[in-house]
Design an enzyme around this catalytic site. Structure first.
Site, mmCIF file in Angstrom:
data_model
loop_
_atom_site.group_PDB
_atom_site.id
_atom_site.type_symbol
_atom_site.label_atom_id
_atom_site.label_comp_id
_atom_site.label_asym_id
_atom_site.label_seq_id
_atom_site.Cartn_x
_atom_site.Cartn_y
_atom_site.Cartn_z
ATOM 1 N N ARG A 1 -1.675 2.515 -6.034
ATOM 2 C CA ARG A 1 -0.502 2.026 -5.300
ATOM 3 C C ARG A 1 -0.130 3.012 -4.173
ATOM 4 N NH1 ARG A 1 4.130 2.964 -2.973
ATOM 5 N NH2 ARG A 1 4.784 4.314 -4.686
ATOM 6 N N ASP A 2 0.425 4.135 -4.548
ATOM 7 C CA ASP A 2 0.883 5.104 -3.547
ATOM 8 C C ASP A 2 -0.294 5.589 -2.702
ATOM 9 O OD1 ASP A 2 2.471 6.926 -2.206
ATOM 10 O OD2 ASP A 2 2.400 8.428 -3.779
ATOM 11 N N HIS B 1 7.131 13.547 -9.002
ATOM 12 C CA HIS B 1 6.069 13.014 -8.160
ATOM 13 C C HIS B 1 5.935 14.022 -7.021
ATOM 14 C CE1 HIS B 1 4.015 9.540 -6.048
ATOM 15 N NE2 HIS B 1 4.259 10.358 -5.036
ATOM 16 N N HIS C 1 3.995 16.227 -3.928
ATOM 17 C CA HIS C 1 2.999 16.197 -2.854
ATOM 18 C C HIS C 1 2.590 17.624 -2.510
ATOM 19 C CE1 HIS C 1 3.814 11.910 -1.089
ATOM 20 N NE2 HIS C 1 3.479 11.888 -2.359
ATOM 21 N N CYS D 1 2.541 9.239 2.154
ATOM 22 C CA CYS D 1 3.619 8.255 2.271
ATOM 23 C C CYS D 1 3.627 7.748 3.696
ATOM 24 C CB CYS D 1 4.971 8.861 1.910
ATOM 25 S SG CYS D 1 6.336 7.740 2.257
HETATM 26 ZN ZN ZN Z 1 3.138 10.125 -3.297
#
Ligand code: ZN
Length: 304
Positions: free
Chosen positions: A14-15, A207, A209, A240
């Site tokens: 997904r991401d 989450h 990064h 993102c």
């Molecule tokens: Zn992410």
């Protein structure tokens, strides 16, 4: 007591794919998910029920959900940002619905097309539907460390949104470092303030990064401080698309290697993960950011 188990939620399908300009076919997405679900990972954020005009990479979520294998012990999550998305998610048979509110007003308006308050009202509207359908409801507070438009985000702001989401019915809150600006001391501070705000029954996770190379240090800090889950992406796929200069989900297999050698259990077969990363990499012109897929495991006789 800090639990020795950490639940990994794989967000690559997904991401990860959502951030890539090349649109993967349904068959390719299904194969990616099926490969991942055979590695021992307990949760996969597999699809998104957003408007396909806005995010064409995530079109046909229902078809993907209908085609993937559903091995026992693996939960499949879908992102939904409004009532229609939640209804689609329920209909498509996900195990878990994930919802996102951004901690910065400007970013939330740009990303979700709504004010933070409107997003929170939207959440309360989908919560009953999701819970009544017997699904898990999870929420993420995005840009929890910093915002590309507003700069630093105060921990109290994240805690306030987190407790409203919990009041709205979610059983779990993830805090996302959407632009990868956080450092380990911020992780522990945020965790402690949010824990205090939401109480001990709510599952917390991050989450992270690796935009500024602090993603793994942050994950180590989170694990050591006691969390339920960490999101990560196979090979470090994706970033993102709506945050300028934001790159780099932390790579799941790199995270699992680090956690394993720190004494945490993830249940994931790292060898199988590396194979999946190498397979996924063949779809791109440039190497994926994952490091273990290049360097190999150490010691290489230890698997799992
Ligand atoms: Zn992410």
């Amino acid at each position: 007591m800090v639990s020795s188990k950490i639940e990994i939620c794989e967000v690559g399908p997904r991401d990860g794919l959502q951030s890539e300009p090349r649109i993967w076919t349904v068959e390719e997405r299904v194969e990616l998910i099926d490969r991942l679900s055979s590695t021992g990972v307990p949760r996969i954020e597999a699809v998104s029920f957003v408007n396909p005009k806005r995010v064409p990479q995530m079109a046909d979520a229902e078809v993907v959900m209908a085609k993937i294998k559903r091995p026992k012990g693996v939960k499949f999550a879908g992102l939904a940002l409004n009532a229609m998305g939640a209804e689609r998610a329920i209909e498509a048979g996900v195990d878990e619905v994930r919802y996102v509110v951004v901690a910065s007003e400007t970013f939330n308006q740009r990303n979700q097309g709504a004010t933070i308050n409107e997003s929170l009202v939207g959440f309360s509207k989908i919560a009953d539907k999701v819970v009544n359908a017997g699904l898990k409801l999870s929420a993420t507070v995005a840009a929890a460390f910093g915002c590309p438009f507003e700069g630093k985000i105060e921990v109290d702001q994240v805690a306030k949104i987190a407790s409203k989401l919990v009041d709205g019915g979610c059983v779990e809150v993830g805090m996302a470092d959407t632009i990868g600006s956080g450092v380990p001391t911020q992780v522990t501070e945020l965790l402690s303030v949010v824990r205090h705000a939401v109480g001990s029954e709510i599952g917390l996770g991050f989450h992270l990064h690796n935009t500024r190379n602090t993603g793994f240090a942050n994950a180590a800090a989170a694990a050591s401080a006691g969390i339920l889950f960490l999101d990560a992406s196979v090979g470090g796929l994706g970033g993102c698309p709506f945050a300028p200069k934001a790159t780099g989900n932390i790579a799941t297999e790199d995270l699992c290697f680090m956690l394993r050698n720190m004494g945490f259990e993830t249940g994931i077969k790292i060898d199988a993960y590396i194979e999946t990363s190498l397979w996924a990499e063949t779809f791109f012109d440039t190497p994926l950011p994952g490091q273990i897929m290049k360097a190999g495991l150490f010691p290489d006789t230890v698997t799992g």
